[in-house]
Design an enzyme around this catalytic site. Structure first.
Site, PDB file in Angstrom:
ATOM      1  N   HIS A  16      45.568  49.474  39.186  1.00  0.00           N
ATOM      2  CA  HIS A  16      45.979  48.145  38.564  1.00  0.00           C
ATOM      3  C   HIS A  16      45.753  48.476  37.268  1.00  0.00           C
ATOM      4  O   HIS A  16      44.440  48.008  36.851  1.00  0.00           O
ATOM      5  CB  HIS A  16      45.454  47.059  39.384  1.00  0.00           C
ATOM      6  N   LEU A  19      49.033  48.678  30.658  1.00  0.00           N
ATOM      7  CA  LEU A  19      49.322  49.239  29.433  1.00  0.00           C
ATOM      8  C   LEU A  19      50.010  48.664  28.302  1.00  0.00           C
ATOM      9  O   LEU A  19      49.956  49.251  27.238  1.00  0.00           O
ATOM     10  CB  LEU A  19      49.894  50.900  29.869  1.00  0.00           C
ATOM     11  N   HIS A 138      49.480  38.853  42.790  1.00  0.00           N
ATOM     12  CA  HIS A 138      48.409  37.905  41.988  1.00  0.00           C
ATOM     13  C   HIS A 138      48.266  36.615  42.786  1.00  0.00           C
ATOM     14  O   HIS A 138      49.081  35.891  42.976  1.00  0.00           O
ATOM     15  CB  HIS A 138      48.994  37.575  40.604  1.00  0.00           C
ATOM     16  N   LEU A 221      42.046  36.333  34.580  1.00  0.00           N
ATOM     17  CA  LEU A 221      42.365  35.530  35.536  1.00  0.00           C
ATOM     18  C   LEU A 221      42.747  36.519  36.786  1.00  0.00           C
ATOM     19  O   LEU A 221      43.259  37.867  36.670  1.00  0.00           O
ATOM     20  CB  LEU A 221      44.038  35.077  35.459  1.00  0.00           C
TER      21      LEU A 221
HETATM   22  O1  DOR Z   1      43.356  38.293  33.145  1.00  0.00           O
HETATM   23  C1  DOR Z   1      44.337  38.758  33.493  1.00  0.00           C
HETATM   24  N1  DOR Z   1      45.164  39.370  32.402  1.00  0.00           N
HETATM   25  N2  DOR Z   1      45.002  38.477  34.650  1.00  0.00           N
HETATM   26  C2  DOR Z   1      46.100  38.794  35.110  1.00  0.00           C
HETATM   27  O2  DOR Z   1      46.736  38.717  36.012  1.00  0.00           O
HETATM   28  C3  DOR Z   1      47.000  39.389  33.961  1.00  0.00           C
HETATM   29  C4  DOR Z   1      46.208  39.779  33.011  1.00  0.00           C
HETATM   30  C5  DOR Z   1      47.100  40.264  31.852  1.00  0.00           C
HETATM   31  O3  DOR Z   1      48.178  40.792  31.730  1.00  0.00           O
HETATM   32  O4  DOR Z   1      47.020  39.940  30.358  1.00  0.00           O
HETATM   33 ZN    ZN Z   2      46.521  42.194  36.221  1.00  0.00          ZN
END
Ligand code: DOR
Ligand code: ZN
Length: 346
Positions: A16, A19, A138, A221
């Site tokens: 997971h 990038l 998610h 998150l």
């Molecule tokens: O903290 C997070 N950042 N949780 C996610 O689900 C997406 C990710 C992001 O793309 O910045």
């Molecule tokens: Zn993620």
């Protein structure tokens, strides 16, 4: 029992990773490519990767950013209310797509085009079940009436359990789990449900976000939870059980985007991710389980062979860089400026 000063494991994978694209992609991809042989690349770009053609083009950009590194990006498609099941199946058959990602609309960064109601993608899920294409979720509800610390647990009851009941053959990865109920649920469900665990959720609890003031670089998150949940995650990760595997969820945002009145969610862990996991396993007296978590369980879940080569980690104190420059801005790595106790050799 004394703990060893070095450990050699089969080369790990990261199941997971974010990038990004453009300038940030060029800066962050080498950190992942240095530590991991393969990675599942998240599709939530500002213009999301929704089709096989998008994924193929993005894969070319990722490969270019990794230069000569021996690294294989495994691509995902971002599900929307209008995803075409035939395009998804064709991409999976061609090897362009490894999985598809369900972002409930509004759940997190760049999720605005995500799925508004899981019933809208029933045909897609049926197709994925038929062809054994993993669905990555998610796992948080977006209902504003649900407290942010409860959104993962409520997702299990309202969305995940009913989904698995309707589709017993579907392979699902419950991404970046953060709670004891999630650990219990994954254990109780069996081999079709896997879960990734991040280094930061093994290392911080929700109080750490507020230690001495608000710490935006520890905001992600799903948000970190109470200490009892962190301990449950450490127990699960270090158990060696097949359903739990490494997924850093490294999610870089610039300092400007993090240190703002409304800062972005995401923790940039890739500069020291493997070393931080090793430190956690060492602290738990479970270095003998690191290889299962980092190098075997995820590959087995995805139906892939483990990597043939190995990496060695040495007990050695070093300081994680405080910042990583991107153009005129910077990224702040998780544990940046701090000393940590394991280092990847070579
Ligand atoms: O903290 C997070 N950042 N949780 C996610 O689900 C997406 C990710 C992001 O793309 O910045
Ligand atoms: Zn993620």
């Amino acid at each position: 029992m004394t703990s060893p000063d070095s450990i050699t494991i089969q080369r790990p994978d990261d199941w997971h990773v974010h990038l990004r694209d453009g300038e940030i992609l060029g800066v962050v991809a080498p950190f992942t490519a240095k530590q991991f042989a393969r990675a599942i690349i998240m599709p939530n770009l500002s213009s999301p990767v929704t089709t096989s053609a998008d994924a193929s083009a993005y894969r070319d950009r990722v490969k270019a950013a990794c230069g000569s590194a021996d690294f294989t990006p495994l691509m995902t498609a971002y599900l929307t209310d209008t995803t075409d099941p035939h395009d998804l199946a064709a991409g999976f058959a061609d090897g362009v797509l490894t999985a598809a990602k369900l972002y409930p609309a509004g759940a997190t960064t760049n999720s605005e085009s995500g799925v508004t109601d899981i019933s809208k993608i029933e045909a897609v899920i049926e197709k994925m079940e038929e062809i054994s294409m993993p669905l990555l979720v998610h796992g948080e509800v977006t209902d504003p009436d649900v407290d942010i610390f409860d959104r993962e647990a409520v997702f299990i009851d309202r969305v995940l359990q009913p989904l698995l009941d309707r589709h017993p053959g579907l392979k699902v990865v419950f991404e970046h789990i953060t709670t004891q109920p999630a650990v219990q649920f994954v254990r109780a469900t069996g081999p079709k449900l896997g879960a990734t665990i991040t280094p930061h959720h093994l290392m911080i609890n929700r109080s750490d976000m507020f230690k001495g003031g608000i710490r935006p670089h520890l905001y992600c998150l799903p948000v970190a939870k109470r200490e009892q949940h962190r301990l449950a995650l450490r127990e699960a990760a270090t158990s060696g059980e097949a359903n739990f595997f490494l997924g850093t969820d490294t999610a870089p945002h610039t300092v400007a985007a993090k240190e703002s009145a409304c800062g972005c969610a995401g923790i940039f862990s890739s500069p020291a991710a493997l070393e931080l996991y090793t430190q956690v396993f060492d602290e738990e007296g479970a270095l003998d389980k690191l290889e299962a978590f980092a190098s075997l369980n995820g590959a087995a879940f995805y139906g892939l062979s483990p990597n043939a080569d190995t990496v060695t980690l040495e007990r050695k104190t070093w300081r994680v860089p405080e910042t990583v420059s991107v153009g005129d801005d910077a990224l702040k790595p998780f544990m940046g400026g701090e000393e940590i106790s394991w280092k990847l050799a070579g």
